[in-house]
Design an enzyme around this catalytic site. Structure first.
Site, short mmCIF file in Angstrom:
data_model
loop_
_atom_site.label_atom_id
_atom_site.label_comp_id
_atom_site.label_asym_id
_atom_site.label_seq_id
_atom_site.Cartn_x
_atom_site.Cartn_y
_atom_site.Cartn_z
N LYS A 90 -13.32 11.36 2.40
CA LYS A 90 -14.09 11.62 1.46
C LYS A 90 -15.67 12.84 2.23
O LYS A 90 -16.21 13.31 2.16
CB LYS A 90 -14.38 10.99 0.09
CG LYS A 90 -15.35 11.78 -1.30
CD LYS A 90 -15.62 10.31 -1.62
CE LYS A 90 -13.37 9.78 -2.41
NZ LYS A 90 -13.58 8.94 -3.36
N ARG A 125 -19.38 5.03 -3.48
CA ARG A 125 -18.25 5.61 -3.44
C ARG A 125 -17.24 5.18 -1.89
O ARG A 125 -17.92 5.46 -0.95
CB ARG A 125 -17.25 7.37 -4.15
CG ARG A 125 -18.83 7.27 -5.68
CD ARG A 125 -18.16 9.34 -5.38
NE ARG A 125 -16.72 8.82 -5.94
CZ ARG A 125 -15.78 10.65 -6.49
NH1 ARG A 125 -16.90 11.34 -6.04
NH2 ARG A 125 -15.02 10.87 -6.54
N GLY A 160 -8.03 5.66 -5.83
CA GLY A 160 -7.87 4.19 -6.96
C GLY A 160 -7.99 2.73 -6.27
O GLY A 160 -8.11 1.83 -6.74
N MET A 198 -9.12 1.64 -3.89
CA MET A 198 -10.88 0.67 -2.77
C MET A 198 -11.98 1.22 -4.19
O MET A 198 -11.66 1.50 -5.21
CB MET A 198 -11.34 1.32 -1.79
CG MET A 198 -9.81 0.70 -0.80
SD MET A 198 -11.10 1.06 0.96
CE MET A 198 -10.53 2.92 0.63
N ARG A 229 -9.87 17.32 -1.05
CA ARG A 229 -8.75 17.09 0.32
C ARG A 229 -7.79 17.89 0.41
O ARG A 229 -7.29 18.23 -0.68
CB ARG A 229 -8.70 14.93 -0.18
CG ARG A 229 -7.70 15.01 -1.92
CD ARG A 229 -8.01 13.36 -2.06
NE ARG A 229 -7.78 12.71 -3.07
CZ ARG A 229 -7.66 12.45 -3.87
NH1 ARG A 229 -8.46 11.03 -3.63
NH2 ARG A 229 -7.53 12.16 -5.01
N HIS A 249 -3.78 8.69 -12.62
CA HIS A 249 -4.03 7.38 -11.93
C HIS A 249 -2.47 7.34 -11.26
O HIS A 249 -1.43 7.42 -10.26
CB HIS A 249 -4.29 6.15 -12.11
CG HIS A 249 -3.74 5.16 -11.56
ND1 HIS A 249 -3.06 4.81 -11.05
CD2 HIS A 249 -4.56 4.49 -9.88
CE1 HIS A 249 -2.41 3.28 -10.12
NE2 HIS A 249 -3.40 3.70 -9.58
N SER A 273 24.69 5.75 25.75
CA SER A 273 24.17 5.80 23.77
C SER A 273 23.52 4.66 23.87
O SER A 273 23.98 3.60 23.98
CB SER A 273 25.18 6.15 23.40
OG SER A 273 25.51 6.48 22.14
N CYS A 297 23.36 6.03 18.97
CA CYS A 297 23.72 6.08 17.86
C CYS A 297 24.09 4.93 16.86
O CYS A 297 24.19 4.33 16.04
CB CYS A 297 25.28 6.29 18.63
SG CYS A 297 25.91 4.61 18.99
N TYR A 339 19.98 13.14 22.26
CA TYR A 339 20.73 13.49 20.84
C TYR A 339 20.59 12.23 20.25
O TYR A 339 20.47 11.17 21.09
CB TYR A 339 21.90 13.82 20.99
CG TYR A 339 23.23 12.85 21.81
CD1 TYR A 339 23.87 12.15 21.33
CD2 TYR A 339 23.50 12.93 22.77
CE1 TYR A 339 24.40 11.15 21.33
CE2 TYR A 339 24.02 11.81 23.15
CZ TYR A 339 24.57 10.88 22.24
OH TYR A 339 25.54 9.58 22.74
#
Length: 903
Positions: free
Chosen positions: A27, A96, A105, A107, A340, A456, A787, A855, A875
């Site tokens: 914020k 705030r 909401g 905090m 934001r 909210h 693997s 795997c 992989y």
């Protein structure tokens, strides 16, 4: 202490920027960024997260903080031309919270700080609106009492409801100044009685106590719960923003709202948001008064509307993303209170990412960072069948998509209790507030009769990927009587089943049938990307998956044990089979053959049992190699404890005892019971299984190798392209592997000689024991591939029996924060991950061309896939339905490691 003095703990909005989120919180950083852009932001300053950390660690604020706050407050007062809380024309501020990551909401916030018995009269005189002044004062006492002094918020709500009831009105805007004055007196009495002290009249004391309360709220129960849910670290702390107040409750030419630069539910461009005349910001978010659509602002205040549209365009272009904006209009003057990067639904995330690419704002690599595997998994969930005959109760606002079915519950406690008992529930409220968070997490979906897309319930549900319908005004929710009434007098009692569609906003009575997601149909090849039914969503998914496949280094294979699963996996984009569990081929009718093998007393009996199994195994492999023609298939030789193929020891003992009492005992049952007793183990997961079986039961593994080799030869003779890889499980030492490998090589050579076909079979092992990981360099001398079996490796590293511990104490570990997430769900990087990384390094030192994969189910977990990319695996392998998620995350991991020019 001397270090603290050198450290700067307070920044003016003119000093920061959006890159300082670690220090200023999201914020504060974004308020600074908007200030730098020249947008209308009320002046103010931010107390850093570092100050919060010092406070939380030591229990006291850093020594220089008060002095810095005083200096910045003095500067703010000079800028505004008024003093905090002065009697004739008071400066008022808001305090705030603002953490690095958005926690809507969770905090604390306190507005209108600076009002007192004296300054409220000055505010009334200065504003020319006595009602506004007293309304602002009662809001301060209510918020301060609940947030700072710990007074039960319902006491204030009950007093407010009583005042409205006495006047026979339903909204607080209908209360006049004298009635609000009476309410202020009541609120002050509540504070005195419940908090044991008077409401503070000193404005600086109000501000200092509010700052401390915001720091404390970082460790509040709901904040900790939200962080666990969203996997936000607990040591970040929160910043505190002190901002000069602007007022949306100054009459009909004032108001407050929340806006999105695109629809957070669908991703479509347009005018999206909520506006509320004559209100302060908490009224919109709380959903206690129903808003009007943002588009209506054009008719209410066209000048402010046009300015807001321009600012929204500026912010989206600047942030290159969907922006969530809070604003207030004070007597025709627009003020920006927050922006934001907005939370969005999974569908919106995919659409917006591709739209921004088309607009040239971001590139493909950045588009991959705007979506994730969890969102793709949501899009693959089934949806309601719109053609089903079911009773529609109402329609609300489609706030967060999904198809949720469950029993109606009307409070968080019941939602949690029933959910823990295995019930699926829908949490129904008039509106939610932060105290409902644990119930929202427990529920399948959330339904409210009030609020909009910015309430909210909507914001939190979207962040969690939880189905939500808001603002279903036709529904009358009575939480005290635990019931809901729909149009036509239909009453839904607690426990009745309801269904909610977060994509359409429809609410149904009973359970609605579901149909497959169009995204799953697309992956299975039953719908092409441009199909009309799939529309923009499938087209967006198709493009993002193309981006991912073009970027990723990790290949994605499937865990599949039969041709049907293999073909499905191939449709989902599998590039081979990373794990074929042959023990699954020994179930059903073949169980008796395994019993016969176990009971064999002589070599001839054993050979006969193996001879019966050989053609069946070969047929399995022929079908599998045909389904995955041209792609690698890793076949794991028999792994589970042998007693799993035998009858339950208790049942068999009872059966034999009863037979003996009747003197008609079955000879085979007696032999079987002896074998079961012989093979019974106290801890079978650490007993006779894996490579140990191959060494103890002669011919078992060679039979399987022969079946694999003969199947490969048959496919090659038929012009197929089988690419079989033989995997030896549960190896702990290279000697075990060498013995089995030598036997396997002999069988393979024999079949190659007999058929004249070069089979090119490779032999490797699973790394699923700590010792195997620690001696990987030695094991790689005999293994052509590794693997990682991370399920077993997690069990053996932690000393956990997965089947037992997840049900017994994992919930407590998660609640206490010992685990952020189960180590069986996401790989434990510090423990298990360290062993994997070490084994990769040591294995490749010995054999540079060593092929490496995983795997365990971690192969389909988004966060784990990034780890496997980082440590250099070739992989990952996972269940067929997780393949698209693994493909996407592999692409995201590659894009993140390469970086993006647009970021």
């Amino acid at each position: 202490m001397s270090e603290n003095k050198k450290q700067k703990f307070v920044y003016d909005f003119t000093e920061g920027n959006r890159d300082l989120k670690d220090l200023l919180g999201g914020k504060g950083a974004n308020l600074a960024e908007m200030t730098n852009l020249g947008l209308p932001v009320p002046p103010g300053f931010t107390i850093t997260t570092e100050a919060c950390k010092v406070y939380l660690d030591s229990g006291t604020e850093p020594a220089p903080l008060r002095e810095e706050v005083t200096a910045h407050l003095d500067a703010l007062e000079q800028k505004m031309g008024k003093k905090l809380g002065q009697a004739d024309d008071p400066l008022l501020v808001s305090v705030r919270s603002g953490a690095k990551f958005s926690m809507p909401g969770m905090m604390d916030t306190v507005l209108n700080i600076g009002l007192s018995d004296a300054s409220v009269k000055g505010l009334a005189k200065q504003s020319g609106d006595e009602r506004f002044a007293w309304d602002s004062y009662r809001r301060l006492i209510q918020m301060f009492g609940k947030t700072v002094l710990g007074v039960d918020g319902e006491l204030f709500e009950d007093a407010l409801e009583a005042a409205k009831k006495a006047k026979k009105v339903t909204v607080d805007t209908d209360l006049d100044a004298p009635e609000l004055q009476k309410l202020v007196k009541q609120f002050k009495k509540i504070v005195k009685t419940e908090a044991g002290r008077d409401f503070p009249q000193d404005p600086r004391e109000q501000m200092d106590l509010a700052i401390t309360a915001v720091f404390d709220s970082w460790n509040g129960d709901r904040a900790k719960l939200y962080r666990r849910q969203e996997r936000i670290p607990g040591d970040l702390g929160t910043a505190v923003n002190v901002c000069s107040m602007v007022f949306g409750n100054l009459g009909p030419d004032s108001g407050t709202g929340v806006a999105f630069t695109r629809d957070p539910a669908s991703g479509h461009a347009g005018v999206y948001g909520d506006y509320l005349q004559n209100a302060q910001g908490e009224d919109v978010v709380a959903g206690i008064r129903n808003t009007v659509p943002l588009a209506d602002l054009e008719n209410i205040d066209k000048k402010s509307y046009d300015q807001l549209m321009q600012i929204m365009e500026t912010l989206e272009t600047h942030y290159k993303d969907l922006c969530d904006i809070e604003f207030t209009i004070e007597r025709g003057q627009l003020w920006m209170l927050q922006t934001r990067v907005g939370k969005r639904t999974a569908a919106a995330a995919f659409r917006i990412a591709t739209q921004l690419v088309d607009q040239g704002l971001i590139d493909e690599a950045e588009a991959l960072q705007r979506v994730n595997g969890a969102q793709l998994a949501q899009l693959m969930f089934p949806r309601f069948d719109e053609d089903a005959k079911i009773e529609k109760l109402a329609r609300g606002i489609a706030a967060s998509p999904g198809a949720a079915v469950g029993k109606a519950v009307f409070d968080s406690y019941t939602a949690i209790k029933w959910s823990r008992s295995g019930e699926k529930v829908i949490l129904i409220r008039r509106e939610t507030n932060p105290d409902d968070l644990d119930g929202m997490i427990a529920a399948e979906g959330i339904l409210t009769s009030r609020g909009g897309k910015t309430s909210h319930a909507a914001v939190v549900a979207r962040g969690m990927g939880k189905t939500c319908v808001c603002g279903a005004e036709e529904l009358e929710v009575d939480t005290k009587r635990r019931r809901m009434t729909a149009p036509g007098g239909v009453v839904i009692e607690e426990g009745d089943v309801v269904s909610i569609d977060g994509s359409s906003g429809k609410v149904y009575l009973g359970e609605v049938p579901v149909v497959p997601s169009p995204v799953v149909e697309y992956f299975e090849g039953r719908m092409h990307a441009g199909a009309e039914e799939a529309g923009e969503l499938v087209a967006a998914v198709h493009r993002i998956m193309s981006f991912a496949d073009g970027k990723r280094r990790l290949r994605v294979r499937a865990n599949a044990d039969n041709a049907e699963d293999a073909l499905r996996a191939r449709r989902f984009g599998a590039q081979g089979i990373g794990l074929c569990r042959t023990e699954h081929m020994f179930l059903g009718e073949r169980r008796e053959m395994v019993e016969k093998l176990i009971l064999a007393d002589t070599d001839d009996e054993r050979e006969e049992a193996l001879k019966e199994l050989l053609p069946l195994q070969k047929k399995d492999f022929v079908e599998l190699f045909e389904a995955m023609d041209g792609l690698p298939v890793t076949v794991r030789l028999l792994d589970p404890p042998l007693h799993e193929f035998l009858p339950d020891i208790t049942e068999l003992s009872v059966r034999v005892a009863l037979a003996e009492s009747r003197k008609d005992a079955n000879e085979n049952d007696l032999r079987l019971l002896q074998a079961v007793h012989k093979l019974h183990e106290q801890n079978p997961m650490l007993g006779l299984r894996g490579v140990r079986l191959g060494l103890v039961i002669p011919g078992l593994f060679t039979m399987q190798v022969r079946a694999i080799a003969e199947a490969a030869a048959e496919r090659k003779a038929a012009k197929g392209d089988p690419r079989a890889e033989i995997m030896i499980p549960l190896v702990g030492t290279v000697q075990e592997l060498e013995i089995v490998k030598d036997e396997a090589d002999q069988v393979i050579a024999e079949i190659e000689a007999a058929t004249g076909i070069d089979l090119k079979l490779t032999i490797g092992t699973m790394i699923e024991l700590p010792r195997a990981a620690l001696t990987a360099g030695q094991i790689a001398e005999a293994a052509q591939f590794f693997s990682f079996g991370t399920n077993d490796l997690t069990q053996t590293v932690w000393g956990f029996s997965r089947d037992d511990v997840e049900a017994s104490f994992f919930t407590a570990y998660l609640e206490k924060g010992i685990f952020g997430v189960s180590p069986f769900e996401t790989i434990d990087k510090d423990g298990v991950g360290t062993l994997v990384k070490y084994a990769v390094e040591q294995g490749r030192k010995t054999r540079p061309d060593l092929k490496l994969g995983v795997c365990g189910e971690h192969g389909g977990d988004p966060e784990s896939v990034h780890f496997f990319h980082e440590v250099g695996l070739d992989y990952v392998s996972c269940s067929p339905f997780r393949i698209p998620v693994a493909r996407l995350e592999a692409g995201r991991a590659a894009a993140a490691s390469l970086g993006s020019d647009s970021r």
